[in-house]
Scaffold this active site. Structure first.
Site, PDB file in Angstrom:
ATOM      1  N   HIS A  61     -21.880  24.926  29.816  1.00  0.00           N
ATOM      2  CA  HIS A  61     -20.422  24.744  29.677  1.00  0.00           C
ATOM      3  C   HIS A  61     -19.777  24.197  30.956  1.00  0.00           C
ATOM      4  O   HIS A  61     -18.667  24.572  31.320  1.00  0.00           O
ATOM      5  CB  HIS A  61     -19.733  26.065  29.287  1.00  0.00           C
ATOM      6  CG  HIS A  61     -20.225  26.635  27.989  1.00  0.00           C
ATOM      7  ND1 HIS A  61     -19.841  26.135  26.775  1.00  0.00           N
ATOM      8  CD2 HIS A  61     -21.077  27.653  27.722  1.00  0.00           C
ATOM      9  CE1 HIS A  61     -20.445  26.817  25.812  1.00  0.00           C
ATOM     10  NE2 HIS A  61     -21.208  27.745  26.352  1.00  0.00           N
ATOM     11  N   ASN A 134     -17.103  29.052  19.863  1.00  0.00           N
ATOM     12  CA  ASN A 134     -17.644  27.695  19.767  1.00  0.00           C
ATOM     13  C   ASN A 134     -16.922  26.942  18.651  1.00  0.00           C
ATOM     14  O   ASN A 134     -16.235  27.562  17.827  1.00  0.00           O
ATOM     15  CB  ASN A 134     -19.144  27.731  19.440  1.00  0.00           C
ATOM     16  CG  ASN A 134     -19.994  28.070  20.663  1.00  0.00           C
ATOM     17  OD1 ASN A 134     -19.707  27.643  21.776  1.00  0.00           O
ATOM     18  ND2 ASN A 134     -21.032  28.851  20.454  1.00  0.00           N
TER      19      ASN A 134
END
Ligand code: NDP
Length: 497
Positions: A61, A134
């Site tokens: 990320h 997500n």
């Protein structure tokens, strides 16, 4: 700053004002050569600070957009949670959000095919609540021991330092529970056109709780109010070269222009007494809860209407964790959730230091009082002065939230069973991907899926590994396996022609 010094007057880091910042102090000879001096604090600090400007990049990320806004309650959910920020129609809480790709590094292109992580920090009257979601409803694995391996297989090969199709597929054929998430990754949603047009999913099951000890299992969904929009594979590939920051800039520019996005927040709920009737394991992140059995119930809106004024301070230094919860929300026995509750704060301690929660972007808006956690690198503020640094002091007793009193009953969930190695893959793991393939995707979406995934599999060097990949998708649907195989073989024939 002292009163006699104007606000933007240049100083050294310790405050001494200097006449200029663009020359070093040198002993110069007549020929124009110069030796710089160790006594030139301005030069030394300028060079030393520059060398230390990067903090460890997130191992996953790393590349992200950030924004600020609010969460607003639109529907009453007081029957299932006492969380303050979820109660009171119209109540707004300040929100910080960070939306990222997962595998590639901070300098990588936004439109590379990937899952998008979506972390949201809600600053409530009872402390921070983080939702670390997500843009797809399921995850690749359900056992946290596989999490680092999964991510390494998507990142760079240890020898070539390049993404590697053999490594990627070698992991996935040996972790077939990942096939459901792969169906999303190689579908249209693997290349969003805009972060304003993605959905978000908790993936995990949480518990939303009441003071009387009652609770519901809950999964949370965000739906983009502007609908889901995706790029074609060709558009995504082109943009990765021509505008690698396309998604970050799209979000930033839209908010600056007053067109910030909003998302409807809904939940699916299950009463614990109904759990036995649920056809899926709700603690397994590779499965969705079918809408027909567990319809979406609206809760609120997420609205992003402010850009960060300083990316590093507000977004790069932001730290999110699924363990950051307020009274009224609790974790469930999802092993991935349990492990992430350790892993995310652990990553933040490594990246930002043990006092990362004191950074302004992470600090809760409520007063923090935890005098048993003090000192450590980069301790800001008064560090609790002389308050006792041990529990149970009579000299200065600590007061506690009343959820330790009789008005609040703890939730009761009986968890018992043998201590085992688990996570076998069964036919159950193929049913939901099959439903996605047969019942949800249109013919055009199916065609694009086959094309997207075949391009990737054609990069696999080992024939036997490609065969295993075809077998994996044949278990989802025989025709799907055959179509992928035919497409890959035609790509390889074309390449070798
Ligand atoms: P539904 O028909 O009620 O749900 C299908 C859902 O699929 C839609 O509501 C939509 O979810 C999502 N969807 C629509 N088009 C696409 C697409 N092109 N790519 C990916 N997702 C799409 O049936 P079920 O709830 O029984 O689910 C059937 C299958 O749908 C599941 O096995 C799963 O693969 C997939 N799915 C299910 C979700 C769930 O939470 N139940 C969520 C998303 C997908 P959304 O509105 O969230 O976009």
């Amino acid at each position: 700053m002292i009163a006699s010094q104007p606000e933007h007057m240049y100083t050294l880091a310790e405050g001494a004002p200097l006449p200029r910042n663009d020359t070093s102090v040198q002993v110069r000879n007549k020929q124009g050569g110069g030796l710089v001096l160790l006594q030139d604090t301005q030069l030394i600090e300028t060079l030393a600070h520059f060398a230390r400007e990067r903090i460890p990049e997130r191992v996953v990320h790393a590349k992200a957009a950030g924004a600020r806004g609010y969460f607003e309650v639109t529907h009453d959910v007081s029957d299932i949670t006492d969380a303050d920020f979820l109660n009171g129609i119209g109540k707004r809480s300040e929100v910080l959000t960070r939306i990222s790709t997962v595998g590639p590094e901070s300098g990588s292109a936004d439109t590379i095919r990937d899952v998008h992580g979506w972390a949201t920090k809600i600053k409530t009257n009872e402390g921070n609540n983080d939702w670390v979601f997500n843009n797809i409803p399921v995850f690749f694995v359900r056992d946290p021991i596989k999490f680092p391996s999964l991510n390494r297989s998507h990142k760079r090969h240890p020898a070539t330092h390049s993404v590697d199709a053999d490594m990627f597929w070698d992991f996935h054929v040996n972790a077939p529970e990942s096939v459901h998430a792969l169906m999303f990754l190689f579908g249209d949603r693997g290349t969003p056109a805009s972060l304003r047009h993605i959905n978000g999913y908790s993936g995990h099951t949480y518990k939303w709780t009441k003071k009387d000890g009652s609770f519901h299992y809950v999964r949370i969904h965000y739906h983009a109010d502007g609908g889901v929009k995706n790029l074609s594979a060709d558009e995504a590939t082109k943009l990765a070269g021509t505008n690698p920051d396309a998604l970050i800039l799209d979000l930033y520019n839209a908010i600056e222009a007053g067109n910030g996005p909003s998302y409807t927040v809904s939940i699916q709920t299950i009463h614990p007494e109904d759990l036995a009737r649920c056809p899926v394991n709700i603690f397994d992140m590779t499965k969705v809860l079918p809408h027909a059995l567990y319809p979406l119930r609206p809760v609120g809106k997420l609205v992003f209407n402010q850009t960060p004024k300083n990316y590093f301070a507000e977004i790069e230094q932001a730290a999110f964790s699924p363990s950051t919860m307020v009274p009224g929300i609790e974790p469930s026995a999802d092993p991935m959730l349990q492990a992430r509750m350790f892993s995310y704060p652990d990553a933040a301690r490594y990246r930002l230091g043990v006092n990362y929660q004191q950074l302004p972007t992470n600090a809760a808006k409520v007063p923090i009082y935890i005098p048993t956690e003090r000192d450590g690198l980069m301790t800001f503020g008064a560090n609790y002065g002389s308050d006792p640094n041990y529990v149970h002091s009579s000299i200065l007793p600590t007061t506690f939230h009343d959820n330790a009193t009789s008005e609040y009953k703890p939730t009761e969930e009986v968890l018992q069973g043998p201590v085992v190695f688990t996570s076998q893959v069964t036919e159950e793991d193929f049913k939901q991907p099959r439903a996605l393939w047969n019942d949800v995707l249109s013919k055009e979406e199916q065609d694009r899926f086959v094309s997207n995934i075949a391009e990737n599999i054609a990069g696999v060097q080992r024939d036997w590994l490609r065969e295993k990949v075809f077998e994996l998708f044949s278990k989802v649907d025989t025709k799907l396996g055959e179509r992928i195989e035919a497409r890959v073989k035609s790509l390889l024939t074309k390449d070798s022609a």
